[in-house]
Design a protein around this motif. Sequence first.
Motif, mmCIF file in Angstrom:
data_model
loop_
_atom_site.group_PDB
_atom_site.id
_atom_site.type_symbol
_atom_site.label_atom_id
_atom_site.label_comp_id
_atom_site.label_asym_id
_atom_site.label_seq_id
_atom_site.Cartn_x
_atom_site.Cartn_y
_atom_site.Cartn_z
ATOM 1 N N ILE A 283 0.822 -1.206 0.000
ATOM 2 C CA ILE A 283 0.000 0.000 0.000
ATOM 3 C C ILE A 283 0.858 1.260 0.000
ATOM 4 N N VAL A 295 -5.925 4.744 -0.270
ATOM 5 C CA VAL A 295 -6.129 3.580 -1.128
ATOM 6 C C VAL A 295 -7.402 2.868 -0.677
ATOM 7 N N ASP A 297 -9.341 -0.536 -0.934
ATOM 8 C CA ASP A 297 -9.075 -1.936 -1.252
ATOM 9 C C ASP A 297 -10.289 -2.745 -0.836
ATOM 10 N N SER A 316 -2.102 5.555 2.939
ATOM 11 C CA SER A 316 -0.902 4.922 2.384
ATOM 12 C C SER A 316 0.378 5.384 3.082
#
Length: 735
Positions: A283, A295, A297, A316
């Motif tokens: 990441i 990010v 996910d 991140s």
Amino acid sequence: MERRLTAILTIDVVGYSGLMAKDEADTYERLRAERNNFVEPTVATHNGHIIKLMGDGALIEFPSVVDAVSCAIAIQEGVAKRQIEVQVDQRILFRIGINVGDVIVEEGDIYGDGVNVAARLESLAHPGGICVSRAVFEYTRGKVDHPFEAMGEHQVKNIPDPIDVYRVTMQNTVGKPPPTPRPMFRWLKLGGGGITAMLAGLVLWFQPWQPTSSPLPLQEFQAPADRPSLVVLPFDNLSADASDDYFADGLTDDLITDLSGLSGLLVIARNTAFSLTDQPVDIRDVGRKLGVRYVLDGSVRRAGDRIRINAQLIDSQTGDSLWADRIERNASDIFAVQDEVIRHIVETLSVRLSLSEQKRLERLPTQNLEAYDYYLRAEHAARTGFRPQLNEALALYTKSTELDPEFARAFAAIARTEAYVMRSNYDDVLAFPVARKRAYEHASKALKIDAELSLTYSVLAELQVIDGRYEDALISAERAVALGPNEAEAYAALNLVHTFSGRHADAVAAIETAQKLNPNLPNGTRLDASLAFMLNGQPERAVSILEQARDAAPNVDEIYTYLVAAYTLADSIELAHAAAAEAERLEANMSVELYRMKFGHLRRAEDLTIVLGALAKGGLQKWPWGFDAGTREPLTADEIRHVTFGSIWQGNVEGIGPGVTQIGTDGSLAFRTNAYIATGEVTISGDMLCERVESLSLGRTVCGPIYRNADSLVEGEYMYTYVNATKVFHFSPVD
């Protein structure tokens, strides 16, 4: 005339022109040694017969399809071992194509569509790879030691119907195959009504000949300080059925599209995000390389009519999870699931939404799921860029808008497709004037329904700049950017407008923003960017981005043509000449005069002079089909007038065949070949004959000389040759 059914193998050296440009003698000797010491003995061992050698390639026939495929595998694996110690840029690698079909046999040679298809398959293979037709796949499946991988349908040059392509999967080769794009459009049952819809990203601009992802390394960017920045990683498919990958991809696509419409966020574009598919992800590394702080996910599992989504938003820089949730719903509530994820992101990152953005998030693209179904099927067909599928796409878009006359996205998408047909000059899909008229009409309809669709303004900007309406195009492009602040496609449209309007520093600024939003730009945008760099006095940057495009799509003639100009302006003349040779090998009608026509909407004459001068200096042929006047003298204006007006010409068109031209005393033109019929008008400019056919050459005027051939003609030869940007026509006047 003898015919027979046979297996045909064509083989060609990868990058032969570039190797010869670096060291002609060494390349020739190494290729001859490879051919004599390895390739020819391997062919003989597998009962093959070399029909002919063709410079850097060969045409080979086999009585057995299994032998042909086995021989190809042996060649590629053997070459890999023999070249492994050779420096990468000096390796001799082959592409191989195999087909089985009926051929005509004449004087030791073979001809026909069977041979042509094999040659086209070879051009689709990656370095060190093998591509085969469906017939070869069916004959050899289970009979060779290597598996096959389907590459889908491909429309190839001079073959009327798409061909199913398969590649042989091999581990022991030097070259690496590009990733096979996963299907982005499949069917999903929506609720109990039995209406099907496809989950897919609503990509706002398409480049039909682009790979969906590229293995190229990502450039590092700095995260912006003025607003949160985000990348949506491809959601993992945790369903029991691996074929449900499309479901996860579709969810990712839609999240990127909706989040990109928020001005308070910077969102990385889809094809850059999807370039990370099936890669181990760190990441923090992703955040640094893409220049994003956050990010998203997640994963998705589908079981029957239920879906379960796990998603988390990660910082991140610290690796901390800022928000995570599990959402379980009926599959028919997929839009509600997407909306819930988006609202969690907005709240967590404290993104302020404007009133129009709030309304946009609340508004479904259409209330008619059947219309949405047709729309997504049309998107799937349009993305291929193949002419039969473009016809299909236009018909499906029409059905969609008939079912829902207020479906703005469908009207914008059909306008985009018609604009693509127009600029590609696909007159067999829609004649240029028809495509242009409909694109404007459908874009206008989309705006009347929804004046806040960024895509519509991007389409209008391109239409307007091609028409030379530079101020209108700038207004449209700037509006596209305002409505799509995260859409790289909008900034790409702005770059296009600035480039052709002569504002090159502004064009570079626009494309730099597009690169930040989408570090992995589509190849079409890379071409536009390279032109901006060249005209802004930065040819080295043009070379860099064009070499990325070439590596992602090594068989696209236009990329090599742009490279000719970029290399020339960067004082790399040898590389320019090699690129010119490759462009002409891939497309025989590629020429300086063709680009005089294609770049006819450059506003500043000096910009056109720079580009055409660089192409000529870099070695690109002036006229198509390698035409060279030699000692022939061009006709004067009076001589052209005498042989033209009120005349009928009969002769042969290079690359097409027999043709007839009829020119009235008023300059009216009718031109007929076996391939097409066109009408227009002719005029004389200086000592050149000029043609304008509205349905060809973007409706622009193309001019060229008429040459008188030898005084003493033998039977079957023609008295004159007329050449312009699009054709070489050898003819004689007839009564």
